[in-house]
Scaffold this motif. Structure first.
Motif, PDB file in Angstrom:
ATOM      1  N   GLN A   1       0.846  -1.185   0.000  1.00 21.59           N
ATOM      2  CA  GLN A   1       0.000   0.000   0.000  1.00 21.59           C
ATOM      3  C   GLN A   1       0.880   1.232   0.000  1.00 21.59           C
ATOM      4  N   GLY A   2       0.516   2.200  -0.828  1.00 24.10           N
ATOM      5  CA  GLY A   2       1.138   3.509  -0.764  1.00 24.10           C
ATOM      6  C   GLY A   2       0.279   4.403   0.115  1.00 24.10           C
ATOM      7  N   PRO A   3       0.692   5.646   0.287  1.00 25.57           N
ATOM      8  CA  PRO A   3      -0.089   6.556   1.147  1.00 25.57           C
ATOM      9  C   PRO A   3      -1.530   6.753   0.660  1.00 25.57           C
ATOM     10  N   LEU A   4      -1.710   6.916  -0.646  1.00 24.36           N
ATOM     11  CA  LEU A   4      -3.075   7.098  -1.158  1.00 24.36           C
ATOM     12  C   LEU A   4      -3.903   5.822  -0.995  1.00 24.36           C
ATOM     13  N   GLU A   5      -3.276   4.664  -1.271  1.00 20.07           N
ATOM     14  CA  GLU A   5      -4.008   3.398  -1.097  1.00 20.07           C
ATOM     15  C   GLU A   5      -4.442   3.228   0.352  1.00 20.07           C
ATOM     16  N   LYS A   6      -3.577   3.588   1.295  1.00 20.64           N
ATOM     17  CA  LYS A   6      -3.944   3.483   2.711  1.00 20.64           C
ATOM     18  C   LYS A   6      -5.129   4.371   3.035  1.00 20.64           C
ATOM     19  N   SER A   7      -5.123   5.588   2.526  1.00 22.45           N
ATOM     20  CA  SER A   7      -6.220   6.510   2.839  1.00 22.45           C
ATOM     21  C   SER A   7      -7.536   6.041   2.225  1.00 22.45           C
TER      22      SER A   7
ATOM     23  N   LYS B   1      -8.161   2.786   1.755  1.00 19.02           N
ATOM     24  CA  LYS B   1      -8.306   1.402   2.221  1.00 19.02           C
ATOM     25  C   LYS B   1      -8.234   0.388   1.061  1.00 19.02           C
ATOM     26  N   LEU B   2      -7.283   0.635   0.163  1.00 16.28           N
ATOM     27  CA  LEU B   2      -7.032  -0.263  -0.958  1.00 16.28           C
ATOM     28  C   LEU B   2      -5.638  -0.859  -0.818  1.00 16.28           C
ATOM     29  N   ALA B   3      -5.401  -1.925  -1.560  1.00 15.93           N
ATOM     30  CA  ALA B   3      -4.090  -2.569  -1.527  1.00 15.93           C
ATOM     31  C   ALA B   3      -3.782  -3.157  -2.896  1.00 15.93           C
TER      32      ALA B   3
ATOM     33  N   LYS C   1      -9.858  -3.872  -2.591  1.00 15.27           N
ATOM     34  CA  LYS C   1     -10.137  -3.522  -1.201  1.00 15.27           C
ATOM     35  C   LYS C   1      -9.160  -4.316  -0.348  1.00 15.27           C
ATOM     36  N   LYS C   2      -8.684  -3.691   0.727  1.00 17.36           N
ATOM     37  CA  LYS C   2      -7.647  -4.337   1.538  1.00 17.36           C
ATOM     38  C   LYS C   2      -8.102  -5.708   2.032  1.00 17.36           C
ATOM     39  N   GLU C   3      -9.349  -5.825   2.488  1.00 20.75           N
ATOM     40  CA  GLU C   3      -9.862  -7.106   2.982  1.00 20.75           C
ATOM     41  C   GLU C   3      -9.931  -8.140   1.853  1.00 20.75           C
ATOM     42  N   GLU C   4     -10.340  -7.691   0.675  1.00 25.47           N
ATOM     43  CA  GLU C   4     -10.433  -8.582  -0.481  1.00 25.47           C
ATOM     44  C   GLU C   4      -9.041  -9.072  -0.877  1.00 25.47           C
ATOM     45  N   ALA C   5      -8.069  -8.164  -0.895  1.00 24.08           N
ATOM     46  CA  ALA C   5      -6.691  -8.543  -1.224  1.00 24.08           C
ATOM     47  C   ALA C   5      -6.147  -9.553  -0.218  1.00 24.08           C
ATOM     48  N   ALA C   6      -6.444  -9.329   1.062  1.00 24.14           N
ATOM     49  CA  ALA C   6      -5.987 -10.263   2.099  1.00 24.14           C
ATOM     50  C   ALA C   6      -6.651 -11.633   1.924  1.00 24.14           C
ATOM     51  N   SER C   7      -7.920 -11.654   1.569  1.00 22.09           N
ATOM     52  CA  SER C   7      -8.626 -12.925   1.346  1.00 22.09           C
ATOM     53  C   SER C   7      -8.041 -13.680   0.163  1.00 22.09           C
TER      54      SER C   7
END
Length: 174
Positions: free
Chosen positions: A123-129, A131-133, A153-159
Motif C-alpha cells: 500500500q502507498g499513502p493514497l491506497e492506505k487513505s 483502504k485499498l491494496a 479492497k484491503k480485505e479482499e486482497a488479504a482474502s
C-alpha cells in the motif's frame, strides 16, 4: 508403455474472453487520477517557470500554447485512463488466476497456482487513505512480482492472498 502425443484442437481450448472478470474498486481510478494530476501539475509548473525565466516573467504565446497543449494531453490521458480502467479485471479459477488490463494494448496474464512461490500486499499513502491494496504475486525464478493486482479492497486482497497461500500449501504437500 506406449507414448502418445494426441493433437489438440484449437477450438477446444478454454478462452479467457468468456470469463466473468471481477472489476477493480472504483476508488483505484481516483488514485490514478490524483497521481496523474500531481505529475501533470509539477511538469506544467516546472516548464512554465523556465519559460517565464527566459522571457522576463511575461506571459508569452509560447507559454500559453504549452499550457493549452499540456491541458489537452491531460484530458486525453484522463479519458484513456477511464476506458482502460473499465476493462481491467481478474478471475480466480480452480487452478490459476487471470488478470486483464489495457485498452489499446491489452495484456492478459494467467498464473497457475502451482507456479506461485509467495504473495505480498503493498500500500502507498493514497491506497492506505482509500483502504485499498495491491496484491503482488511472485512465481518461480523471478526477482520481481510476476503479477500485480492493484485496486483491491484491503480485505479482499488479504482474502485472495490467503486463498493463494492455501493453494500453494495444498500443491506442495499433495
Amino acid at each position: 508403455m506406449l507414448f502418445e502425443n494426441q493433437q489438440i484442437e484449437i477450438h477446444e481450448l478454454p478462452s479467457t474472453e468468456d470469463l466473468d472478470f471481477q472489476k477493480l474498486d472504483a476508488r483505484y481510478l481516483t488514485i490514478k487520477i490524483i497521481n496523474h494530476l500531481v505529475f501533470f501539475v509539477v511538469v506544467m509548473l516546472a516548464v512554465g517557470f523556465f519559460l517565464l525565466l527566459e522571457n522576463d516573467f511575461s506571459w508569452t504565446p509560447t507559454l500559453m500554447i504549452f499550457m493549452s497543449v499540456w491541458g489537452l494531453i491531460y484530458v486525453g490521458t484522463l479519458l484513456y485512463m477511464r476506458k482502460e480502467f473499465l476493462l481491467r479485471g481478474y478471475v480466480l479459477r480452480k487452478h490459476d488466476i487471470v488478470y486483464r488490463k489495457g485498452w489499446l494494448w491489452t495484456s492478459i496474464v494467467v498464473v497457475p497456482f502451482n507456479r506461485i512461490q509467495h504473495c505480498e500486499l503493498s500500500q502507498g499513502p493514497l491506497e492506505k487513505s482509500y483502504k485499498l491494496a495491491k496484491l503482488n504475486i511472485f512465481t518461480a525464478g523471478g526477482q520481481s512480482s510476476d503479477l500485480k493486482l492493484p485496486g483491491l479492497k484491503k480485505e479482499e486482497a488479504a482474502s485472495i492472498k490467503e486463498f493463494l497461500l492455501n493453494q500453494i500449501n495444498e500443491h506442495n504437500y499433495a
